[in-house]
Design an enzyme around this catalytic site. Structure first.
Site, short mmCIF file in Angstrom:
data_model
loop_
_atom_site.label_atom_id
_atom_site.label_comp_id
_atom_site.label_asym_id
_atom_site.label_seq_id
_atom_site.Cartn_x
_atom_site.Cartn_y
_atom_site.Cartn_z
N THR A 1 12.19 45.29 -26.36
CA THR A 1 12.43 46.52 -25.58
C THR A 1 12.15 47.69 -26.52
OG1 THR A 1 14.22 45.47 -24.33
CG2 THR A 1 14.25 47.84 -24.39
N ARG B 1 15.16 39.32 -11.99
CA ARG B 1 16.23 39.65 -12.96
C ARG B 1 16.07 41.09 -13.46
NH1 ARG B 1 16.10 41.22 -18.74
NH2 ARG B 1 18.04 40.51 -19.67
N GLY C 1 17.64 43.59 -16.45
CA GLY C 1 18.48 43.63 -17.64
C GLY C 1 19.23 44.95 -17.71
N ASP C 2 19.57 45.34 -18.92
CA ASP C 2 20.32 46.58 -19.12
C ASP C 2 19.44 47.82 -19.10
OD1 ASP C 2 19.13 45.61 -21.48
OD2 ASP C 2 20.47 46.81 -22.73
N THR D 1 18.62 47.69 -27.49
CA THR D 1 17.63 46.62 -27.33
C THR D 1 18.33 45.30 -27.62
OG1 THR D 1 16.93 46.77 -29.66
CG2 THR D 1 15.68 48.07 -28.07
N GLY D 2 17.78 44.22 -27.11
CA GLY D 2 18.41 42.92 -27.31
C GLY D 2 18.95 42.40 -26.00
N GLY E 1 20.29 41.99 -22.82
CA GLY E 1 20.80 42.96 -21.84
C GLY E 1 22.03 42.51 -21.12
N1 GLY Z 1 17.50 44.69 -23.34
C1 GLY Z 1 16.40 44.30 -22.54
C2 GLY Z 1 16.71 43.30 -21.53
O1 GLY Z 1 17.63 42.54 -21.71
O2 GLY Z 1 16.01 43.25 -20.54
#
Ligand code: GLY
Length: 352
Positions: free
Chosen positions: A203, A231, A233-234, A254-255, A257
């Site tokens: 990300t 899906r 994510g965050d 990042t990481g 989510g």
């Molecule tokens: N942090 C990016 C995701 O999990 O999609």
């Protein structure tokens, strides 16, 4: 008279001597931006700075140069993020990003503009390489904050964005290898090469403040590689993937989510700074909360999470830091000293 530089130097030294930061053994924790207690009555003039996840090392310079020439902070950081979104070799965002389990690239992004208190987001966007710009268009041209899926794509096309295939040949090959190895008893032959199939959650998050103390934040991603179609994510979630309050600062992540969503980490980090924490303390405190909210199936035998995640934070006065669960991550910064990678503070030393 004490200059701002004298003040920063003396307070940084004082903070280092006190080892006030939690996380890591004392004296081992690399501190990207020392905890700077703001002396009562001290007025720190904002100083322009752009910070990003490490993959934004080219983008932070582009964004910083634009900001000091007077470009709005959100336009500037989106210009920086566009570099990665349009780079087919960055498999974490935009063109060339890892696809979902069906081989379809679905992109997420969100942004916030501090001075006007506005936000925009898109999720599961297909065939448009720059979701950060589409998120900004949602912010600029609609009364909504988030559009997803087919509606987000239709909106983007109406706004004049170009539709293009996002699956590059390299990424398609990686997807086919992942698919072939899913089941040893199916009719797909596994490659016997030793190509490592990544299971990444790459990300880009970027945050900036200018000399007027105007702040913006933006996050863009192709999400978790091989994710279940649909899906989110965050990254597209305002308050999780990024958050900005022009009175306080901005933060993003990042990481993994799924871990961040449960703690609303962008918002929580900004709230920690609002309570008076320096950026380094704020990101570590958010990481501690995230660990406390991690379900047992994701904990290693030593009780630590089996994934990693990073938070990035910039305060209104230009202080900044980034933090990672595990030692070894770095992040990109650009200020008057130029673009560079700096080391994240962390909760857990590697290998222990
Ligand atoms: N942090 C990016 C995701 O999990 O999609």
């Amino acid at each position: 008279m004490t200059t701002r530089r004298d003040f920063l130097t003396s307070t940084a030294a004082a903070a280092a001597a006190l080892s006030v930061l939690p996380g890591g053994a004392q004296g081992e924790t690399p501190v990207a931006s020392p905890a700077l207690p703001v002396a009562p009555g001290a007025e720190l003039a904002p100083r322009p700075v752009v910070i990003s996840s490490g993959n934004g090392i080219r983008g932070v310079k582009v964004a910083y140069d634009q900001i000091v020439r007077g470009t709005d902070t959100l336009d500037a950081i989106i210009a920086g993020i566009n570099i990665q979104e349009l780079d087919p070799d960055d498999q974490s965002v935009g063109l060339g990003g890892f696809p979902n389990a069906d081989g379809v690239v679905q992109l997420d992004a969100s942004c916030m503009h501090g001075p006007t208190k506005r936000a925009g987001a898109v999720g599961c966007l297909e065939d448009i390489a720059t979701p950060s710009l589409v998120a900004k268009a949602v912010m600029d041209y609609t009364d909504h904050i988030m559009l997803v899926g087919a509606g987000a794509k239709r909106f983007a096309l109406d706004m004049g964005f170009r539709s293009q295939p996002l699956l590059t040949e390299k990424t398609r090959q990686d997807w086919l290898r992942w698919k072939a190895r899913l089941n040893p008893n199916d009719f797909w032959l596994d490659h016997d090469d030793d190509v490592k199939i990544k299971f990444s959650t790459g990300t880009i998050n970027m945050n900036a403040v200018n000399a007027k103390g105007e702040i913006s934040s933006c996050t863009s991603t192709s999400g978790m590689a091989w994710k279940i179609p649909g899906r989110l994510g965050d990254s597209p979630i305002v308050g999780a993937g990024q958050y900005c309050d022009n009175e306080v600062g901005a933060a993003g992540s990042t990481g993994r989510g799924e871990a961040n969503i449960k703690v609303c980490g962008g918002f929580l980090t900004v709230e920690h700074m609002r309570q008076g924490m320096a950026p380094a303390q704020a990101v570590l405190k958010t990481l501690e909360r995230l660990v406390a909210m991690t379900e047992s199936r994701l904990l290693r035998p030593d009780g630590r999470p089996n994934f990693d995640i990073q938070f990035y934070a910039v305060a209104k006065d230009g202080r900044y830091a980034a933090g990672s669960l595990y030692e070894g991550a770095d992040f990109a910064v650009c200020d008057e000293k130029g673009p560079r990678l700096e080391t994240c503070v962390f909760l857990y030393p590697r290998g222990r």
